[in-house]
Design a protein around this motif. Structure first.
Motif, PDB file in Angstrom:
ATOM      1  N   UNK A  48       0.812  -1.215   0.000  1.00  0.00           N
ATOM      2  CA  UNK A  48       0.000   0.000   0.000  1.00  0.00           C
ATOM      3  C   UNK A  48       0.845   1.264   0.000  1.00  0.00           C
ATOM      4  N   UNK A  49       2.170   1.133   0.017  1.00  0.00           N
ATOM      5  CA  UNK A  49       3.046   2.301   0.055  1.00  0.00           C
ATOM      6  C   UNK A  49       3.992   2.339  -1.146  1.00  0.00           C
ATOM      7  N   UNK A  50       3.567   1.777  -2.263  1.00  0.00           N
ATOM      8  CA  UNK A  50       4.407   1.759  -3.458  1.00  0.00           C
ATOM      9  C   UNK A  50       4.147   2.953  -4.366  1.00  0.00           C
ATOM     10  N   UNK A  51       2.962   3.556  -4.281  1.00  0.00           N
ATOM     11  CA  UNK A  51       2.691   4.757  -5.072  1.00  0.00           C
ATOM     12  C   UNK A  51       3.443   5.925  -4.452  1.00  0.00           C
ATOM     13  N   UNK A  52       4.252   6.609  -5.241  1.00  0.00           N
ATOM     14  CA  UNK A  52       5.088   7.690  -4.718  1.00  0.00           C
ATOM     15  C   UNK A  52       5.523   8.583  -5.872  1.00  0.00           C
ATOM     16  N   UNK A  53       6.079   9.734  -5.535  1.00  0.00           N
ATOM     17  CA  UNK A  53       6.502  10.678  -6.573  1.00  0.00           C
ATOM     18  C   UNK A  53       7.577  10.080  -7.461  1.00  0.00           C
ATOM     19  N   UNK A  54       8.574   9.422  -6.866  1.00  0.00           N
ATOM     20  CA  UNK A  54       9.673   8.917  -7.685  1.00  0.00           C
ATOM     21  C   UNK A  54       9.169   7.940  -8.745  1.00  0.00           C
ATOM     22  N   UNK A  55       8.244   7.068  -8.394  1.00  0.00           N
ATOM     23  CA  UNK A  55       7.730   6.109  -9.371  1.00  0.00           C
ATOM     24  C   UNK A  55       6.821   6.768 -10.403  1.00  0.00           C
ATOM     25  N   UNK A  56       6.093   7.781  -9.997  1.00  0.00           N
ATOM     26  CA  UNK A  56       5.272   8.506 -10.979  1.00  0.00           C
ATOM     27  C   UNK A  56       6.162   9.227 -11.991  1.00  0.00           C
ATOM     28  N   UNK A  57       7.252   9.830 -11.505  1.00  0.00           N
ATOM     29  CA  UNK A  57       8.180  10.493 -12.420  1.00  0.00           C
ATOM     30  C   UNK A  57       8.848   9.469 -13.332  1.00  0.00           C
ATOM     31  N   UNK A  58       9.221   8.320 -12.776  1.00  0.00           N
ATOM     32  CA  UNK A  58       9.888   7.278 -13.570  1.00  0.00           C
ATOM     33  C   UNK A  58       8.976   6.677 -14.635  1.00  0.00           C
ATOM     34  N   UNK A  59       7.661   6.811 -14.468  1.00  0.00           N
ATOM     35  CA  UNK A  59       6.752   6.378 -15.522  1.00  0.00           C
ATOM     36  C   UNK A  59       6.913   7.233 -16.771  1.00  0.00           C
ATOM     37  N   UNK A  60       7.365   8.474 -16.583  1.00  0.00           N
ATOM     38  CA  UNK A  60       7.635   9.375 -17.706  1.00  0.00           C
ATOM     39  C   UNK A  60       9.104   9.369 -18.092  1.00  0.00           C
ATOM     40  N   UNK A  61       9.963   9.303 -17.094  1.00  0.00           N
ATOM     41  CA  UNK A  61      11.412   9.351 -17.299  1.00  0.00           C
ATOM     42  C   UNK A  61      12.023   8.162 -16.558  1.00  0.00           C
ATOM     43  N   UNK A  62      12.209   7.031 -17.198  1.00  0.00           N
ATOM     44  CA  UNK A  62      12.714   5.835 -16.510  1.00  0.00           C
ATOM     45  C   UNK A  62      14.102   6.011 -15.891  1.00  0.00           C
ATOM     46  N   UNK A  63      14.853   7.009 -16.346  1.00  0.00           N
ATOM     47  CA  UNK A  63      16.199   7.210 -15.802  1.00  0.00           C
ATOM     48  C   UNK A  63      16.218   8.115 -14.570  1.00  0.00           C
ATOM     49  N   UNK A  64      15.063   8.564 -14.099  1.00  0.00           N
ATOM     50  CA  UNK A  64      15.004   9.499 -12.977  1.00  0.00           C
ATOM     51  C   UNK A  64      15.506   8.849 -11.685  1.00  0.00           C
ATOM     52  N   UNK A  65      16.379   9.558 -10.964  1.00  0.00           N
ATOM     53  CA  UNK A  65      16.973   9.084  -9.719  1.00  0.00           C
ATOM     54  C   UNK A  65      16.709  10.096  -8.609  1.00  0.00           C
ATOM     55  N   UNK A  66      16.354   9.604  -7.434  1.00  0.00           N
ATOM     56  CA  UNK A  66      16.040  10.470  -6.303  1.00  0.00           C
ATOM     57  C   UNK A  66      17.317  11.114  -5.762  1.00  0.00           C
ATOM     58  N   UNK A  67      17.231  12.390  -5.446  1.00  0.00           N
ATOM     59  CA  UNK A  67      18.358  13.128  -4.868  1.00  0.00           C
ATOM     60  C   UNK A  67      18.083  13.478  -3.405  1.00  0.00           C
ATOM     61  N   UNK A  68      16.860  13.868  -3.108  1.00  0.00           N
ATOM     62  CA  UNK A  68      16.471  14.235  -1.743  1.00  0.00           C
ATOM     63  C   UNK A  68      14.986  13.919  -1.589  1.00  0.00           C
ATOM     64  N   UNK A  69      14.447  14.143  -0.407  1.00  0.00           N
ATOM     65  CA  UNK A  69      13.066  13.761  -0.134  1.00  0.00           C
ATOM     66  C   UNK A  69      12.305  14.885   0.554  1.00  0.00           C
ATOM     67  N   UNK A  70      10.992  14.791   0.482  1.00  0.00           N
ATOM     68  CA  UNK A  70      10.096  15.610   1.291  1.00  0.00           C
ATOM     69  C   UNK A  70       9.235  14.669   2.125  1.00  0.00           C
ATOM     70  N   UNK A  71       8.831  15.139   3.309  1.00  0.00           N
ATOM     71  CA  UNK A  71       7.880  14.366   4.100  1.00  0.00           C
ATOM     72  C   UNK A  71       6.613  14.128   3.291  1.00  0.00           C
ATOM     73  N   UNK A  72       5.950  13.024   3.567  1.00  0.00           N
ATOM     74  CA  UNK A  72       4.718  12.699   2.863  1.00  0.00           C
ATOM     75  C   UNK A  72       3.692  13.834   2.956  1.00  0.00           C
ATOM     76  N   UNK A  73       3.597  14.466   4.124  1.00  0.00           N
ATOM     77  CA  UNK A  73       2.583  15.496   4.338  1.00  0.00           C
ATOM     78  C   UNK A  73       2.947  16.839   3.715  1.00  0.00           C
ATOM     79  N   UNK A  74       4.205  16.999   3.309  1.00  0.00           N
ATOM     80  CA  UNK A  74       4.679  18.263   2.738  1.00  0.00           C
ATOM     81  C   UNK A  74       4.524  18.258   1.222  1.00  0.00           C
TER      82      UNK A  74
END
Length: 233
Positions: A48-74
């Motif tokens: 239930x915690x697999x949907x996230x920004x990084x995976x949504x971005x990777x659906x458009x740009x498969x080479x996208x790599x996370x650099x930093x994070x924001x809290x879920x509520x932010x």
């Protein structure tokens, strides 16, 4: 130093809306995405915690790599790299405090500023540690906490509503830093389910904290860039 932000020139930008995030910037080296409140930055534990920004971005740009994070509520701006080399460069820039992050928040009460500088910024310099019995909470811990520094200034105050709108710049990058520092001042962020009072939690439908600006030197071009995201509250 002059700054600029180049608009997105990418055919994929036309299909961003269905993916549930804002594509603010895209080039061959990096991406800037706007994360909505309530969405994880990266996958969590459990199906239930697999949907996230990084995976949504990777659906458009498969080479996208996370650099930093924001809290879920932010909500707000997140950088993603498009190669390991750029990811390392941006991570080092964060570590060296060469990337400036600016947030906007609405807090409970009417804080007064102590010893602001000539530009109107005050500072919170309080060490933060994990509250191990109550993880993921953090606490101010003078002996064991890590040095943590936040710059802040007042945008506006609503005396009848007992609330204040602030601009915040974390100099260090501790987890929950802004939320813990403002609670320590006695003015927690409205809607904060972890650190606000019951009244403060009930005063907003979400955490009123938004990462609205990023300033950095582009890791490939060497040009100073400035990205913005309108505050949604």
């Amino acid at each position: 130093m002059p700054t600029h932000a180049t608009p997105v020139h990418d055919t994929l930008a036309q299909g961003v809306a269905p993916f549930g995030f804002d594509l603010v910037y895209a080039d061959a080296s990096l991406l800037v995405a706007g994360k909505p409140a309530g969405l994880l930055a990266v996958p969590g534990r459990g199906d239930d915690k697999q949907d996230c920004l990084s995976r949504r971005v990777q659906a458009l740009y498969p080479d996208a790599l996370v650099v930093h994070r924001l809290d879920m509520a932010t909500s707000g701006l997140m950088l993603l790299a498009r190669s390991r080399a750029v990811q390392r460069s941006l991570s080092q820039a964060f570590a060296d405090r060469q990337i400036q992050k600016t947030y906007e928040a609405v807090v409970q009460g009417l804080p007064g500023m102590t010893a602001p500088d000539e530009d109107g910024w005050a500072t919170i310099n309080l060490p933060i540690a994990v509250d191990w019995p109550r993880r993921p909470l953090r606490v101010i811990e003078p002996l064991l906490g890590k040095p943590s520094l936040t710059r802040w200034r007042i945008l506006s105050q609503d005396a009848p509503g007992n609330a204040t709108r602030l601009v915040l710049q974390p100099v260090t990058g501790r987890s929950h830093q802004l939320r813990v520092h403002l609670q320590a001042l006695g003015h927690p962020i409205l809607g904060d389910a972890l650190y606000a009072t019951a009244q403060g939690q009930a005063s907003a439908p979400r955490l009123l904290l938004h990462a609205r600006e990023l300033r950095l030197i582009h890791p490939v071009t060497g040009v100073a860039v400035h990205f913005k995201s309108p505050t949604p509250f």
